[in-house]
Design an enzyme around this catalytic site. Structure first.
Site, PDB file in Angstrom:
ATOM      1  N   LYS A  22       0.842  -1.208   0.000  1.00 39.36           N
ATOM      2  CA  LYS A  22       0.000   0.000   0.000  1.00 39.36           C
ATOM      3  C   LYS A  22       0.875   1.255   0.000  1.00 39.36           C
ATOM      4  O   LYS A  22       0.656   2.173  -0.781  1.00 39.36           O
ATOM      5  CB  LYS A  22      -0.880  -0.004   1.257  1.00 39.36           C
ATOM      6  CG  LYS A  22      -1.446   1.339   1.625  1.00 39.36           C
ATOM      7  CD  LYS A  22      -2.332   1.270   2.847  1.00 39.36           C
ATOM      8  CE  LYS A  22      -1.665   1.636   4.155  1.00 39.36           C
ATOM      9  NZ  LYS A  22      -1.434   3.064   4.387  1.00 39.36           N
ATOM     10  N   ASN A  23       1.881   1.266   0.911  1.00 42.87           N
ATOM     11  CA  ASN A  23       2.648   2.498   1.097  1.00 42.87           C
ATOM     12  C   ASN A  23       3.572   2.808  -0.073  1.00 42.87           C
ATOM     13  O   ASN A  23       4.149   3.890  -0.135  1.00 42.87           O
ATOM     14  CB  ASN A  23       3.442   2.435   2.405  1.00 42.87           C
ATOM     15  CG  ASN A  23       2.520   2.579   3.606  1.00 42.87           C
ATOM     16  OD1 ASN A  23       1.336   2.886   3.453  1.00 42.87           O
ATOM     17  ND2 ASN A  23       3.058   2.353   4.797  1.00 42.87           N
ATOM     18  N   ARG A  92      -4.722  11.003   4.754  1.00 45.09           N
ATOM     19  CA  ARG A  92      -3.797  12.135   4.775  1.00 45.09           C
ATOM     20  C   ARG A  92      -2.597  11.932   3.853  1.00 45.09           C
ATOM     21  O   ARG A  92      -1.955  12.893   3.440  1.00 45.09           O
ATOM     22  CB  ARG A  92      -3.384  12.490   6.196  1.00 45.09           C
ATOM     23  CG  ARG A  92      -2.702  11.390   6.921  1.00 45.09           C
ATOM     24  CD  ARG A  92      -2.371  11.758   8.324  1.00 45.09           C
ATOM     25  NE  ARG A  92      -1.729  13.056   8.467  1.00 45.09           N
ATOM     26  CZ  ARG A  92      -0.546  13.365   7.984  1.00 45.09           C
ATOM     27  NH1 ARG A  92       0.143  12.474   7.318  1.00 45.09           N
ATOM     28  NH2 ARG A  92      -0.034  14.559   8.172  1.00 45.09           N
ATOM     29  N   CYS A 116      -4.575  12.483  12.953  1.00 45.22           N
ATOM     30  CA  CYS A 116      -5.333  11.240  12.866  1.00 45.22           C
ATOM     31  C   CYS A 116      -5.195  10.522  14.194  1.00 45.22           C
ATOM     32  O   CYS A 116      -4.582  11.052  15.118  1.00 45.22           O
ATOM     33  CB  CYS A 116      -4.852  10.383  11.709  1.00 45.22           C
ATOM     34  SG  CYS A 116      -3.221   9.749  11.970  1.00 45.22           S
ATOM     35  N   ARG A 121       0.729  14.264  13.211  1.00 43.98           N
ATOM     36  CA  ARG A 121       1.247  14.050  11.859  1.00 43.98           C
ATOM     37  C   ARG A 121       1.459  15.352  11.091  1.00 43.98           C
ATOM     38  O   ARG A 121       0.732  15.683  10.155  1.00 43.98           O
ATOM     39  CB  ARG A 121       0.343  13.087  11.088  1.00 43.98           C
ATOM     40  CG  ARG A 121       0.194  11.785  11.829  1.00 43.98           C
ATOM     41  CD  ARG A 121      -0.461  10.719  11.034  1.00 43.98           C
ATOM     42  NE  ARG A 121       0.428  10.124  10.059  1.00 43.98           N
ATOM     43  CZ  ARG A 121       0.199   8.951   9.482  1.00 43.98           C
ATOM     44  NH1 ARG A 121      -0.871   8.278   9.786  1.00 43.98           N
ATOM     45  NH2 ARG A 121       1.039   8.477   8.589  1.00 43.98           N
ATOM     46  N   ASP A 124       5.347  19.836   8.159  1.00 40.13           N
ATOM     47  CA  ASP A 124       6.281  20.964   8.029  1.00 40.13           C
ATOM     48  C   ASP A 124       7.516  20.619   7.190  1.00 40.13           C
ATOM     49  O   ASP A 124       8.039  21.465   6.455  1.00 40.13           O
ATOM     50  CB  ASP A 124       6.697  21.470   9.426  1.00 40.13           C
ATOM     51  CG  ASP A 124       7.272  20.366  10.297  1.00 40.13           C
ATOM     52  OD1 ASP A 124       6.715  19.242  10.283  1.00 40.13           O
ATOM     53  OD2 ASP A 124       8.286  20.588  10.977  1.00 40.13           O
ATOM     54  N   LEU A 125       7.979  19.374   7.270  1.00 36.21           N
ATOM     55  CA  LEU A 125       9.201  19.019   6.523  1.00 36.21           C
ATOM     56  C   LEU A 125       8.935  18.981   5.014  1.00 36.21           C
ATOM     57  O   LEU A 125       9.800  19.341   4.216  1.00 36.21           O
ATOM     58  CB  LEU A 125       9.746  17.669   7.010  1.00 36.21           C
ATOM     59  CG  LEU A 125      10.072  17.614   8.511  1.00 36.21           C
ATOM     60  CD1 LEU A 125      10.481  16.206   8.920  1.00 36.21           C
ATOM     61  CD2 LEU A 125      11.185  18.605   8.843  1.00 36.21           C
ATOM     62  N   ASP A 303       4.501   0.525  12.287  1.00 34.61           N
ATOM     63  CA  ASP A 303       3.268  -0.092  11.781  1.00 34.61           C
ATOM     64  C   ASP A 303       3.128  -1.559  12.198  1.00 34.61           C
ATOM     65  O   ASP A 303       2.102  -2.179  11.918  1.00 34.61           O
ATOM     66  CB  ASP A 303       3.216   0.012  10.245  1.00 34.61           C
ATOM     67  CG  ASP A 303       2.839   1.411   9.793  1.00 34.61           C
ATOM     68  OD1 ASP A 303       2.716   2.299  10.643  1.00 34.61           O
ATOM     69  OD2 ASP A 303       2.684   1.626   8.579  1.00 34.61           O
ATOM     70  N   VAL A 325       7.890   6.937  16.965  1.00 29.61           N
ATOM     71  CA  VAL A 325       7.507   7.578  15.704  1.00 29.61           C
ATOM     72  C   VAL A 325       6.193   8.356  15.814  1.00 29.61           C
ATOM     73  O   VAL A 325       6.115   9.506  15.364  1.00 29.61           O
ATOM     74  CB  VAL A 325       7.453   6.542  14.555  1.00 29.61           C
ATOM     75  CG1 VAL A 325       7.113   7.213  13.230  1.00 29.61           C
ATOM     76  CG2 VAL A 325       8.785   5.796  14.444  1.00 29.61           C
ATOM     77  N   ARG A 395      -8.717  -0.191   5.092  1.00 31.88           N
ATOM     78  CA  ARG A 395      -7.819   0.783   4.443  1.00 31.88           C
ATOM     79  C   ARG A 395      -6.459   0.162   4.130  1.00 31.88           C
ATOM     80  O   ARG A 395      -5.767   0.623   3.218  1.00 31.88           O
ATOM     81  CB  ARG A 395      -7.618   1.996   5.354  1.00 31.88           C
ATOM     82  CG  ARG A 395      -8.841   2.884   5.455  1.00 31.88           C
ATOM     83  CD  ARG A 395      -8.544   4.127   6.258  1.00 31.88           C
ATOM     84  NE  ARG A 395      -7.317   4.757   5.783  1.00 31.88           N
ATOM     85  CZ  ARG A 395      -6.698   5.752   6.389  1.00 31.88           C
ATOM     86  NH1 ARG A 395      -7.195   6.245   7.500  1.00 31.88           N
ATOM     87  NH2 ARG A 395      -5.593   6.262   5.890  1.00 31.88           N
TER      88      ARG A 395
END
Ligand code: UD1
Length: 422
Positions: A22-23, A92, A116, A121, A124-125, A303, A325, A395
């Site tokens: 997915k990612n 997101r 979330c 989350r 800014d970066l 995850d 994280v 999801r």
């Protein structure tokens, strides 16, 4: 509303094929915005987040379609430049269209993703990096308004953000000059994105290492690509095998993408057999307590933290889990405690005193991975566990119930309405 009804006590046994990640697939879809043409993506999981990204691409004027697990994307010459709030709020990760749109169109309007359930989350970066490349970014009624020609530069990320690395890498492919991203994320999905972009004609070196160099090119072209196997789905299934004391082969899983996870599972007493066919895990005893600390790749993946907590909750001895994280990622612990787990959290640490048994209970999934963890807990618990919040599990996992049923689990998906009427 739907729920899973899981009856625990059956060890998972058998073999399943790993799906595409997915990612990675989400970012490859976003990257297709960089050039017009017909794209073919193989091994795309059919899950809700991918459908959301399809909707984002379609709003921008692209056509997308699935044939089994192959996705075709047609990107026209003239694409839109706005990713609306109704889609971004569903996922997101839609923010990754910002870099490609800005690079291709010179302008992008993307809804600000909110927080979330696992944390605030920040982005800014992503924004600082794009600004260093010459973009002007304003805020307008909940939207980011970005414009300007992009040029190469050096960007040192404060933290190796997965999403920021991808957004900046995609933006840099069409920027004027060379961009160097330092302290880049090193995840396998980033290396996969670099392979995809390179086959589109981009010039990228170092993806998968902390320093990525991208030399901007005039234009890119459409391509065909097979998505890297999903290490998180594979890891989830292997941990489920360990927790239920079963024997599972995940075909196509790449052991080298799961190094630290497999070594923790071996520390817990599992036999882990990695071959070119995939990864097999056999567990014949109660797991031993293991400590683990989540960190950016190649560290233990955040995850897989909730799933590993379930293993520790059923382990012999006391484990300490440290989450570095996401600040809210222990939220699901209260649900696990309702199943009889002995877990105390203190800031970003959790002390887990292993128990011989968990008990089935009604629980609610608060996010994708915690949802999978609660299912795993149900597979090992005494009695029946009812899990709601399936919209989160959907999801990230394609027909999770079918995959687990194939391995012998007793898991049914049912409509709560129907269950109440029955
Ligand atoms: C991606 C993955 C997610 C995984 C995470 C970490 C996708 C779709 N999602 O999310 O499954 O859990 O990587 O491996 O690929 N941060 C900032 N500023 C930023 C960006 C991030 O402070 O601009 C912080 C975040 O708030 C978070 C941490 O950095 O605490 C990690 O975020 P990041 O690596 O960016 O994760 P995502 O790309 O959102």
């Amino acid at each position: 509303m739907e729920r899973y009804v899981v009856t625990g006590g059956t060890p998972l046994r058998g073999s399943v094929r790993a799906r595409g990640a997915k990612n990675s697939a989400l970012k490859l879809m976003a990257a297709s915005l960089l050039a017009e043409g017909e794209y073919v993506l193989h091994d795309v999981p059919r899950i809700a987040d991918i459908y959301t990204m399809q909707a984002v691409l379609e709003r921008l004027g692209c056509a997308t379609g699935f044939d089994d697990s192959t996705m075709r994307i047609t990107v026209p010459d003239g694409i839109g430049s706005e990713a609306p709030y109704d889609l971004v709020r569903q996922m997101r990760a839609s923010i990754v269209v910002l870099g490609p749109l800005l690079a291709r169109r010179g302008h992008a309007r993307v809804a600000m993703p909110g927080g979330c359930n696992i944390g605030s989350r920040k982005i800014d970066l992503h924004l600082k990096g794009l600004e260093r490349m010459g973009a002007t970014i304003g805020f307008d009624h909940g939207y980011l308004d970005a414009g300007g020609g992009l040029h190469g530069t050096e960007i040192a990320l404060d933290w190796p953000s997965h999403g920021a690395t991808e957004n900046l890498m995609m933006a840099a492919t069409l920027a004027k000059g060379t961009t160097i991203i330092e302290n880049a994320a090193r995840d396998p999905e980033i290396a996969d994105l670099a392979v995809f972009l390179t086959s589109m004609g981009a010039r990228i070196a170092g993806a998968g290492s902390p320093i990525i160099t991208i030399e901007g090119v005039e234009e890119l072209r459409a391509t065909e690509h097979a998505v890297v196997p999903d290490r998180l789905e594979a890891g989830t299934l292997l941990i489920a095998a360990a927790v239920t004391r079963g024997d599972v082969l995940v075909q196509g899983a790449r052991a080298e993408h799961l190094d630290i996870v497999l070594s923790k599972l071996a520390d817990a007493g599992a036999d882990v057999i990695a071959t070119t066919a995939g990864v097999r895990l056999v567990m014949s005893e109660q797991p031993r307590a293991v400590d683990f600390v989540t960190l950016p790749y190649p560290g233990f993946p955040t995850d897989l933290q909730p799933q590993m907590m379930v293993l520790c909750a059923l382990g012999s001895g006391t484990s300490i889990a440290t989450e570095n994280v996401f600040e809210n990622r222990f939220m699901f612990v209260d649900e696990l405690v309702r199943m009889g787990a002995d877990i105390r959290t203190e800031g970003h640490h959790a002390v887990i005193r292993g128990r011989d048994e968990l008990q089935g209970a009604p629980v609610r999934a608060p996010d994708i991975r915690a949802g999978a963890a609660l299912v795993i807990a149900g597979l090992a618990a005494a009695g029946t566990t009812e899990i709601t919040g399936l919209e989160y599990i959907d999801r990230g996992y394609q027909s999770f119930e079918d995959t687990l049923s194939l391995l012998g689990a007793s898991i049914q998906r049912e409509s709560v309405q129907r269950a109440l009427q029955a």
